[in-house]
Design an enzyme around this catalytic site. Structure first.
Site, PDB file in Angstrom:
ATOM      1  N   ARG A  44      63.647  56.215  80.735  1.00  0.00           N
ATOM      2  CA  ARG A  44      63.712  54.996  81.317  1.00  0.00           C
ATOM      3  C   ARG A  44      64.586  54.123  80.616  1.00  0.00           C
ATOM      4  O   ARG A  44      65.217  53.153  81.274  1.00  0.00           O
ATOM      5  CB  ARG A  44      62.049  54.463  81.290  1.00  0.00           C
ATOM      6  CG  ARG A  44      62.181  52.985  82.032  1.00  0.00           C
ATOM      7  CD  ARG A  44      60.661  52.448  81.865  1.00  0.00           C
ATOM      8  NE  ARG A  44      60.394  52.663  80.382  1.00  0.00           N
ATOM      9  CZ  ARG A  44      60.592  51.565  79.529  1.00  0.00           C
ATOM     10  NH1 ARG A  44      61.176  50.466  79.967  1.00  0.00           N
ATOM     11  NH2 ARG A  44      59.999  51.523  78.208  1.00  0.00           N
ATOM     12  N   ARG A  45      64.379  54.000  79.421  1.00  0.00           N
ATOM     13  CA  ARG A  45      65.242  53.170  78.676  1.00  0.00           C
ATOM     14  C   ARG A  45      66.595  53.373  78.518  1.00  0.00           C
ATOM     15  O   ARG A  45      67.706  52.605  78.876  1.00  0.00           O
ATOM     16  CB  ARG A  45      64.794  52.906  77.243  1.00  0.00           C
ATOM     17  CG  ARG A  45      63.562  52.202  76.951  1.00  0.00           C
ATOM     18  CD  ARG A  45      63.098  52.239  75.531  1.00  0.00           C
ATOM     19  NE  ARG A  45      61.525  51.538  75.534  1.00  0.00           N
ATOM     20  CZ  ARG A  45      60.759  51.780  74.507  1.00  0.00           C
ATOM     21  NH1 ARG A  45      60.683  53.113  73.782  1.00  0.00           N
ATOM     22  NH2 ARG A  45      59.703  51.226  74.375  1.00  0.00           N
ATOM     23  N   ARG A  57      64.642  60.723  67.909  1.00  0.00           N
ATOM     24  CA  ARG A  57      62.923  60.876  67.832  1.00  0.00           C
ATOM     25  C   ARG A  57      62.296  60.593  66.611  1.00  0.00           C
ATOM     26  O   ARG A  57      63.163  59.985  65.873  1.00  0.00           O
ATOM     27  CB  ARG A  57      62.887  62.592  67.866  1.00  0.00           C
ATOM     28  CG  ARG A  57      63.002  63.287  69.166  1.00  0.00           C
ATOM     29  CD  ARG A  57      62.328  62.713  70.385  1.00  0.00           C
ATOM     30  NE  ARG A  57      60.782  62.797  69.644  1.00  0.00           N
ATOM     31  CZ  ARG A  57      60.199  64.029  69.445  1.00  0.00           C
ATOM     32  NH1 ARG A  57      60.695  65.088  69.620  1.00  0.00           N
ATOM     33  NH2 ARG A  57      58.827  63.701  69.071  1.00  0.00           N
ATOM     34  N   LYS A 116      50.920  53.873  77.989  1.00  0.00           N
ATOM     35  CA  LYS A 116      52.087  54.570  78.395  1.00  0.00           C
ATOM     36  C   LYS A 116      52.346  55.888  78.248  1.00  0.00           C
ATOM     37  O   LYS A 116      53.069  56.645  79.006  1.00  0.00           O
ATOM     38  CB  LYS A 116      53.323  53.603  78.058  1.00  0.00           C
ATOM     39  CG  LYS A 116      53.703  53.914  76.631  1.00  0.00           C
ATOM     40  CD  LYS A 116      54.853  53.097  76.451  1.00  0.00           C
ATOM     41  CE  LYS A 116      55.384  53.193  74.729  1.00  0.00           C
ATOM     42  NZ  LYS A 116      55.591  54.485  74.340  1.00  0.00           N
ATOM     43  N   ASP A 117      51.453  56.473  77.181  1.00  0.00           N
ATOM     44  CA  ASP A 117      51.570  57.798  77.121  1.00  0.00           C
ATOM     45  C   ASP A 117      50.516  58.797  77.805  1.00  0.00           C
ATOM     46  O   ASP A 117      50.748  60.130  77.827  1.00  0.00           O
ATOM     47  CB  ASP A 117      51.188  58.255  75.418  1.00  0.00           C
ATOM     48  CG  ASP A 117      52.327  57.832  74.390  1.00  0.00           C
ATOM     49  OD1 ASP A 117      53.335  57.596  75.049  1.00  0.00           O
ATOM     50  OD2 ASP A 117      52.121  57.278  73.382  1.00  0.00           O
TER      51      ASP A 117
END
Length: 307
Positions: A129-130, A147, A81-82
């Site tokens: 997105r979350r 973070r 996903k990165d």
């Protein structure tokens, strides 16, 4: 004759777990290989005191890819996903091992589910997105930018006034154990990031020897599903800094895809689903992309670009 392979990886505990997993997979099939890990600090690792929004694509991969291109390492292991949908010239995905759990999960300090959390409870996430999907489901909650690597975020949950975190199930299961998870979000409730739960092994395009080593650990279903997800993401022109979710699964002989685009605050979102024969994956992804755009995704994406 002993051959040496250097794997490039980030230095977080989860990244090291992933690199070690690939190392074990290779060793099980090619015991003569001498495999070492080389830790490379990326831009995303260096910047811990601000949001990553606005820094562009590849913040967790760029430095590793440069090391791959200059021959410092022979392959790189990423959380799929990165990886941006467009890779640097000269690089390609050499293999995707069998995918882990693609879902997002809630880890709450009190053990409360999302529905049980009190109003204005503070939930940590770094993902647009979350954030968008969480705000859509519970607009009364307070979303806090959180973070750090997985272990750092879990420590913040214990040591600060956060009530919960939204995280990837695969990372929790790989590093901590699923007993930490309070609630799983099914993919139609919180659509995962493209490639979530999958590992991408990146190599130089002209490295035939690495292709030979990686072929036995590639999972065809994972490769097909993730390629379809990334095709939708590419068609939308989005990246990890825009609220886009896409998940594909081969089920009952069909390829089924669900995708979501939302505004940053989760007030508006569009969702679409498509399915068909796996050999038609590219066409299914195109239909899904067109459906999202026809429902207003283009406007939502434009707003996201201006955040």
């Amino acid at each position: 004759m002993t051959q040496t392979i250097k794997i490039g990886t980030r230095g977080s505990q989860l990244a090291l777990w992933q690199a070690e997993y690939v190392k074990k997979c290779l060793h099980s099939r090619f015991p003569h290989l001498e495999i070492s890990l080389q830790i490379i600090k990326t831009t995303g690792d260096k910047i811990q005191n601000r949001s990553l929004i606005g820094l562009g694509k590849g913040v967790f991969t760029r430095e590793i890819e440069l090391a791959l291109l200059d021959g410092t390492v022979d392959l790189a292991v990423h959380s799929m996903k990165d990886l941006p949908t467009k890779l640097p010239d000269g690089l390609c995905i050499g293999a995707l091992p069998s995918r882990g759990d693609p879902r997002d999960v809630l880890v709450s300090a009190s053990g409360s589910t999302l529905e049980e959390l009190p109003e204005r409870a503070q939930i940590g996430t770094t993902s647009p997105r979350r954030r968008a999907q969480l705000s859509f489901l519970r607009p009364d909650l307070t979303v806090v930018e959180t973070r750090g690597n997985l272990d750092t975020r879990l420590r913040k949950l214990r040591e600060t006034d956060l009530d919960g975190l939204i995280l990837a199930a695969a990372g929790i299961k790989r590093l901590v154990g699923e007993e930490t998870i309070t609630e799983y979000f099914e993919v139609d409730k919180m659509v995962p990031a493209p490639g979530q739960g999958a590992l991408g092994i990146e190599i130089r395009e002209n490295d035939r020897e690495m292709r030979k080593f990686l072929r036995p650990i590639n999972d065809g279903d994972t490769e097909l599903a993730v390629a379809a997800e990334r095709a939708v993401l590419s068609g939308l022109g989005g990246g990890c800094q825009v609220p886009i979710g896409v998940y594909a699964l081969i089920k009952d002989g069909d390829l089924a895809i669900v995708a979501m685009v939302a505004d940053y605050n989760g007030k508006r979102r569009v969702v679409a689903e498509e399915r068909g024969a796996p050999k038609q994956a590219a066409h299914i992804a195109e239909r899904l992309t067109a459906s999202l755009l026809s429902q207003g995704a283009r406007e939502l994406l434009s707003e996201g670009d201006n955040e």
